[in-house]
Design a protein around this motif. Structure first.
Motif, PDB file in Angstrom:
ATOM      1  N   PHE A  52       0.829  -1.208   0.000  1.00 20.16           N
ATOM      2  CA  PHE A  52       0.000   0.000   0.000  1.00 20.16           C
ATOM      3  C   PHE A  52       0.865   1.259   0.000  1.00 20.16           C
ATOM      4  O   PHE A  52       0.578   2.219  -0.714  1.00 20.16           O
ATOM      5  CB  PHE A  52      -0.934   0.001   1.210  1.00 20.16           C
ATOM      6  N   ALA A  53       1.925   1.277   0.801  1.00 18.60           N
ATOM      7  CA  ALA A  53       2.797   2.457   0.878  1.00 18.60           C
ATOM      8  C   ALA A  53       3.479   2.727  -0.465  1.00 18.60           C
ATOM      9  O   ALA A  53       3.629   3.880  -0.869  1.00 18.60           O
ATOM     10  CB  ALA A  53       3.843   2.269   1.972  1.00 18.60           C
ATOM     11  N   ARG A  54       3.868   1.670  -1.154  1.00 20.74           N
ATOM     12  CA  ARG A  54       4.528   1.843  -2.451  1.00 20.74           C
ATOM     13  C   ARG A  54       3.571   2.346  -3.524  1.00 20.74           C
ATOM     14  O   ARG A  54       3.973   3.066  -4.426  1.00 20.74           O
ATOM     15  CB  ARG A  54       5.144   0.516  -2.897  1.00 20.74           C
ATOM     16  N   ASN A  55       2.318   1.921  -3.437  1.00 19.90           N
ATOM     17  CA  ASN A  55       1.358   2.296  -4.464  1.00 19.90           C
ATOM     18  C   ASN A  55      -0.038   2.347  -3.824  1.00 19.90           C
ATOM     19  O   ASN A  55      -0.764   1.354  -3.846  1.00 19.90           O
ATOM     20  CB  ASN A  55       1.385   1.280  -5.610  1.00 19.90           C
ATOM     21  N   PRO A  56      -0.415   3.505  -3.257  1.00 27.16           N
ATOM     22  CA  PRO A  56      -1.683   3.599  -2.534  1.00 27.16           C
ATOM     23  C   PRO A  56      -2.919   3.261  -3.361  1.00 27.16           C
ATOM     24  O   PRO A  56      -3.902   2.784  -2.823  1.00 27.16           O
ATOM     25  CB  PRO A  56      -1.721   5.062  -2.074  1.00 27.16           C
ATOM     26  N   LEU A  60      -2.520  -2.755  -3.017  1.00 27.20           N
ATOM     27  CA  LEU A  60      -3.203  -3.908  -2.425  1.00 27.20           C
ATOM     28  C   LEU A  60      -3.857  -4.779  -3.493  1.00 27.20           C
ATOM     29  O   LEU A  60      -3.943  -6.001  -3.320  1.00 27.20           O
ATOM     30  CB  LEU A  60      -4.230  -3.452  -1.387  1.00 27.20           C
ATOM     31  N   LEU A  61      -4.281  -4.183  -4.600  1.00 25.42           N
ATOM     32  CA  LEU A  61      -4.796  -4.991  -5.714  1.00 25.42           C
ATOM     33  C   LEU A  61      -3.682  -5.879  -6.263  1.00 25.42           C
ATOM     34  O   LEU A  61      -3.885  -7.069  -6.514  1.00 25.42           O
ATOM     35  CB  LEU A  61      -5.358  -4.097  -6.817  1.00 25.42           C
ATOM     36  N   PRO A  70     -18.956  -2.880  -0.426  1.00 24.64           N
ATOM     37  CA  PRO A  70     -19.661  -3.481   0.709  1.00 24.64           C
ATOM     38  C   PRO A  70     -20.529  -4.682   0.341  1.00 24.64           C
ATOM     39  O   PRO A  70     -20.884  -5.475   1.201  1.00 24.64           O
ATOM     40  CB  PRO A  70     -20.508  -2.338   1.271  1.00 24.64           C
ATOM     41  N   ASN A  71     -20.857  -4.830  -0.932  1.00 25.70           N
ATOM     42  CA  ASN A  71     -21.742  -5.919  -1.349  1.00 25.70           C
ATOM     43  C   ASN A  71     -21.013  -7.074  -2.017  1.00 25.70           C
ATOM     44  O   ASN A  71     -21.641  -7.951  -2.594  1.00 25.70           O
ATOM     45  CB  ASN A  71     -22.839  -5.378  -2.265  1.00 25.70           C
ATOM     46  N   THR A  72     -19.695  -7.067  -1.940  1.00 29.91           N
ATOM     47  CA  THR A  72     -18.913  -8.182  -2.478  1.00 29.91           C
ATOM     48  C   THR A  72     -18.027  -8.740  -1.365  1.00 29.91           C
ATOM     49  O   THR A  72     -17.858  -8.126  -0.318  1.00 29.91           O
ATOM     50  CB  THR A  72     -18.020  -7.742  -3.661  1.00 29.91           C
ATOM     51  N   THR A  73     -17.439  -9.852  -1.612  1.00 34.75           N
ATOM     52  CA  THR A  73     -16.544 -10.481  -0.638  1.00 34.75           C
ATOM     53  C   THR A  73     -15.182  -9.804  -0.759  1.00 34.75           C
ATOM     54  O   THR A  73     -14.266 -10.323  -1.372  1.00 34.75           O
ATOM     55  CB  THR A  73     -16.454 -11.995  -0.907  1.00 34.75           C
ATOM     56  N   SER A  74     -15.079  -8.609  -0.174  1.00 26.52           N
ATOM     57  CA  SER A  74     -13.861  -7.819  -0.339  1.00 26.52           C
ATOM     58  C   SER A  74     -13.376  -7.139   0.938  1.00 26.52           C
ATOM     59  O   SER A  74     -12.383  -6.414   0.901  1.00 26.52           O
ATOM     60  CB  SER A  74     -14.087  -6.761  -1.426  1.00 26.52           C
ATOM     61  N   LEU A  75     -14.037  -7.369   2.057  1.00 27.94           N
ATOM     62  CA  LEU A  75     -13.577  -6.806   3.337  1.00 27.94           C
ATOM     63  C   LEU A  75     -12.584  -7.777   3.951  1.00 27.94           C
ATOM     64  O   LEU A  75     -12.927  -8.925   4.233  1.00 27.94           O
ATOM     65  CB  LEU A  75     -14.751  -6.589   4.295  1.00 27.94           C
ATOM     66  N   GLY A  76     -11.356  -7.329   4.133  1.00 27.84           N
ATOM     67  CA  GLY A  76     -10.321  -8.195   4.684  1.00 27.84           C
ATOM     68  C   GLY A  76     -10.391  -8.279   6.196  1.00 27.84           C
ATOM     69  O   GLY A  76     -10.406  -7.262   6.881  1.00 27.84           O
ATOM     70  N   GLN A  77     -10.462  -9.505   6.714  1.00 31.39           N
ATOM     71  CA  GLN A  77     -10.409  -9.736   8.149  1.00 31.39           C
ATOM     72  C   GLN A  77      -9.104 -10.461   8.445  1.00 31.39           C
ATOM     73  O   GLN A  77      -8.896 -11.582   7.986  1.00 31.39           O
ATOM     74  CB  GLN A  77     -11.595 -10.574   8.611  1.00 31.39           C
TER      75      GLN A  77
END
Length: 122
Positions: A52-56, A60-61, A70-77
């Motif tokens: 993330f720091a290298r490429n905000p 992460l992608l 919020p409606n997809t399986t994309s919240l990281g726990q």
């Protein structure tokens, strides 16, 4: 992260609980030696932060995380029962579902408290 468990209670994540994992200081106590899961999780989280720091906008992608919605399986726990050393993705709206219900939940809690420990009438 530390398991943050107290007998009969799992404190889970709380404010700043990720700091020792992010900065690798989780093993600074002789009272609670680090576990292999903590070491692995720390390395994973540090790599994610670095991406993330290298490429905000894309880091992460490129790291393998999906774009959040919020409606997809994309919240990281991080570090949960399903994966103690990395991330599990879930639907954000499921995690946030109780946010709109806070007033109702507080009312229910008050009712339960009054049943469990009723006020003494003088």
């Amino acid at each position: 992260m530390r398991t943050w468990k107290v007998p009969g209670n799992d404190l889970r994540a709380f404010h700043a609980s990720e700091v020792p994992i992010v900065f690798g200081t989780y093993n600074s106590s002789a009272l609670a030696p680090s576990t292999s899961a903590e070491t692995s999780l720390s390395r994973y989280v540090q790599a994610a932060w670095l991406a993330f720091a290298r490429n905000p906008s894309q880091g992460l992608l490129e790291f393998g995380w999906p774009m959040y919605s919020p409606n997809t399986t994309s919240l990281g726990q991080l570090r949960n029962a399903g994966n103690a050393t990395g991330v599990i993705f879930t639907q954000g709206s499921l995690v946030d579902a109780t946010c709109d219900a806070v007033p109702q939940l507080l009312a229910i809690l008050a009712q339960l408290n009054s049943i469990v420990s009723p006020q003494q009438v003088a």
